[in-house]
Scaffold this active site. Structure first.
Site, short mmCIF file in Angstrom:
data_model
loop_
_atom_site.label_atom_id
_atom_site.label_comp_id
_atom_site.label_asym_id
_atom_site.label_seq_id
_atom_site.Cartn_x
_atom_site.Cartn_y
_atom_site.Cartn_z
N LYS A 1 -42.45 26.40 38.48
CA LYS A 1 -41.51 26.40 37.35
C LYS A 1 -42.31 26.56 36.07
O LYS A 1 -43.48 26.21 36.00
CB LYS A 1 -40.73 25.08 37.30
CG LYS A 1 -39.39 25.20 36.59
CD LYS A 1 -38.34 25.80 37.52
CE LYS A 1 -37.02 26.00 36.83
NZ LYS A 1 -35.97 26.39 37.80
P1 NAD Z 1 -27.53 29.24 31.19
O1 NAD Z 1 -28.45 29.19 30.06
O2 NAD Z 1 -27.00 30.55 31.63
O3 NAD Z 1 -26.29 28.26 30.93
C1 NAD Z 1 -26.40 26.93 30.59
C2 NAD Z 1 -25.01 26.50 30.14
O4 NAD Z 1 -25.00 25.08 29.95
C3 NAD Z 1 -24.57 27.11 28.82
O5 NAD Z 1 -23.20 27.47 28.91
C4 NAD Z 1 -24.74 25.97 27.83
O6 NAD Z 1 -23.88 26.07 26.72
C5 NAD Z 1 -24.36 24.81 28.71
N1 NAD Z 1 -24.81 23.51 28.24
C6 NAD Z 1 -25.98 23.14 27.72
N2 NAD Z 1 -25.96 21.84 27.40
C7 NAD Z 1 -24.73 21.38 27.73
C8 NAD Z 1 -24.08 20.13 27.66
N3 NAD Z 1 -24.71 19.06 27.18
N4 NAD Z 1 -22.80 20.02 28.10
C9 NAD Z 1 -22.15 21.09 28.60
N5 NAD Z 1 -22.72 22.31 28.71
C10 NAD Z 1 -23.98 22.45 28.27
O7 NAD Z 1 -28.29 28.48 32.40
P2 NAD Z 1 -28.04 28.62 33.95
O8 NAD Z 1 -29.00 29.61 34.46
O9 NAD Z 1 -26.59 28.74 34.22
O10 NAD Z 1 -28.57 27.20 34.42
C11 NAD Z 1 -27.73 26.04 34.44
C12 NAD Z 1 -28.28 25.07 35.45
O11 NAD Z 1 -28.34 25.71 36.72
C13 NAD Z 1 -29.70 24.58 35.16
O12 NAD Z 1 -29.84 23.25 35.62
C14 NAD Z 1 -30.54 25.51 36.01
O13 NAD Z 1 -31.81 24.93 36.32
C15 NAD Z 1 -29.66 25.62 37.22
N6 NAD Z 1 -29.97 26.78 38.05
C16 NAD Z 1 -29.85 28.05 37.59
C17 NAD Z 1 -30.17 29.13 38.41
C18 NAD Z 1 -30.03 30.56 37.98
O14 NAD Z 1 -30.28 31.46 38.81
N7 NAD Z 1 -29.58 30.84 36.78
C19 NAD Z 1 -30.63 28.88 39.72
C20 NAD Z 1 -30.71 27.56 40.17
C21 NAD Z 1 -30.38 26.53 39.32
#
Ligand code: NAD
Length: 419
Positions: free
Chosen positions: A109
């Site tokens: 990471k």
């Molecule tokens: P992203 O940046 O696309 O979206 C994050 C979202 O969370 C945004 O809509 C943001 O406004 C919202 N957010 C932030 N703080 C917040 C809060 N306090 N309350 C409500 N909403 C809030 O990120 P993502 O890629 O969708 O990642 C989100 C989660 O999923 C993370 O934990 C990430 O590690 C996990 N994840 C993502 C992927 C991937 O392929 N994108 C894969 C595995 C895990």
């Protein structure tokens, strides 16, 4: 207060999760010593010329937790709250996650402590390229392969791929995944995490005999993972009654029009104010009475304080580490069914693996091929985890960790990696 400080630390959570699963597996101390801690930790300084002409210094990290089963694999996060411990926790979870879905990668990471929402595209590009050159000794298609995470995307990956390729003198698409399609990305990668979340929710509903059609769902976080999961659940006939992002939370008991909301979010960057919904407190979203809660934002959303009020029957962890261990125990005690992060959101890394395979072979698959393979991987992993959950009478999180940690332990022993 130490207790509060420890509880807030994602790495402590990762270590606690490890110990619970290792105890359940009866893992000996020597094996624990070999697989519990990160193999490599790199902290770098990233100086960036900002648009106003001055230089700003950012702290950044790349952690390789394990390469026992293959190259390290894991996203890069741009966020003001990125810390080394958070990156170590996320790298640790990646190791077990890759093993749960049985793909030949270890866990890595990266992250930069920055506020990307207040940076221009030019500043982000300069920061990304400088960060890439700083972590260059660690990354490569056979060593460590970054991908997008919170507030990074396919454009970020294109800059990393270009910077890396410039140092080698030829194009090396396999150094990152989650790239744009025109640069060797995979069809289906952008929606892979949300799609994987959807498949595991389908499995959980089948297991619990809850019809997905008509099920009520609350989604915290409306980015890549949350919005795609919401879209697929909406298409399957579920009712998304509440959604939040960092700007606020919205609610409609009759269901929110998700395709329209995605459209508005793309135009305005927010869900707040969506027509036909009422605003609610972001914390209240977690407490809504509904069938399924999908935390898809950041770590530690559900704590000891609010766990007792969570009203959902199923909690599908699209985000990494959204439930703190104390919250886990409270929810477990009241019979909630948790689809743990290292299973629930493993669709992203699975299609990243497909992308890497396609890049290495220079042969690209059709979208339906990607979906079919992803569905098979996710549903097999769900079946493997639920078997441990039932046979060993352990919570789903411990079952998933037992599967992942057990596979890494086996790899270490078969390789004979001893000091
Ligand atoms: P992203 O940046 O696309 O979206 C994050 C979202 O969370 C945004 O809509 C943001 O406004 C919202 N957010 C932030 N703080 C917040 C809060 N306090 N309350 C409500 N909403 C809030 O990120 P993502 O890629 O969708 O990642 C989100 C989660 O999923 C993370 O934990 C990430 O590690 C996990 N994840 C993502 C992927 C991937 O392929 N994108 C894969 C595995 C895990």
């Amino acid at each position: 207060m130490l207790a509060t400080k420890l509880a807030d630390n994602a790495y402590d959570v990762a270590l606690e999760n490890f110990d619970s699963a290792a105890d359940a597996l009866g893992l000996d101390n020597d094996t624990r010593e070999m697989i519990k801690f990160p193999e490599r930790v790199l902290t770098v300084t990233v100086p960036v010329r900002m648009d106003d002409g001055h230089i700003r210094r950012f702290e950044a990290y790349r952690v390789q937790h394990s390469t026992a089963r293959g190259p390290a694999k894991g996203g890069i996060r741009f966020h003001p709250q990125v810390t080394l411990d958070e990156v170590k926790a996320l790298a640790t979870w990646m190791t077990w996650k890759c093993a749960v879905v049985n793909i030949p990668f270890g866990g890595g990471k990266g992250g930069i402590t920055c506020d990307p929402k207040h940076m221009s595209q030019g500043e982000l590009e300069r920061m990304t390229r400088r960060y890439t050159s700083a972590i260059l000794p660690l990354i490569g298609p056979q060593q460590d392969i970054p991908a997008p995470d919170v507030y990074t995307n396919s454009q970020t990956m294109a800059w990393i791929m270009d910077t890396y390729s410039m140092t080698k003198g030829y194009t090396i698409p396999g150094v990152v995944t989650g790239k744009p399609i025109s640069l060797g990305g995979s069809l289906g990668r952008n929606e892979a995490t949300g799609r994987g979340v959807f498949y595991t929710i389908q499995c959980a509903c089948e297991h619990l005999d809850i019809p997905l059609k008509g099920a009520t769902i609350a989604v915290q976080g409306f980015g890549n993972a949350g919005s795609i999961a919401a879209q697929l659940l909406h298409e399957a006939g579920a009712r998304i009654i509440a959604v939040s992002d960092s700007t606020g939370a919205i609610y409609n008991r009759d269901g929110i029009d998700i395709p329209e909301l995605i459209h508005m979010k793309a135009l305005t960057g927010r869900v707040y104010g969506f027509p036909g919904t009422e605003p609610i407190e972001p914390g209240a979203l977690l407490e809504l009475k509904c069938d399924i809660l999908v935390p898809a934002a950041l770590e530690n959303a559900v704590t000891r304080e609010n766990a007792g009020k969570v009203g959902a029957r199923i909690i599908a962890e699209a985000a990494n580490g959204p439930l703190m261990p104390a919250a886990d125990r409270i929810l477990e005690a009241r019979g909630a069914f948790i689809i743990p992060d290292i299973l629930c959101n493993a669709g992203g890394v699975t299609v990243s693996y497909f992308e890497w395979v396609q890049d290495e072979q220079h042969l690209f698959w059709e979208a339906q091929d990607v979906y079919n393979r992803l569905e098979k991987v996710m549903k097999t992993a769900f079946r493997d985890v639920i078997k441990i959950h039932i046979d060993r009478k352990v919570p789903m999180r411990i079952a998933a960790n037992m599967l992942g940690i057990g596979r890494v332990a086996e790899a270490i022993h078969l390789r004979g990696i001893y000091p």
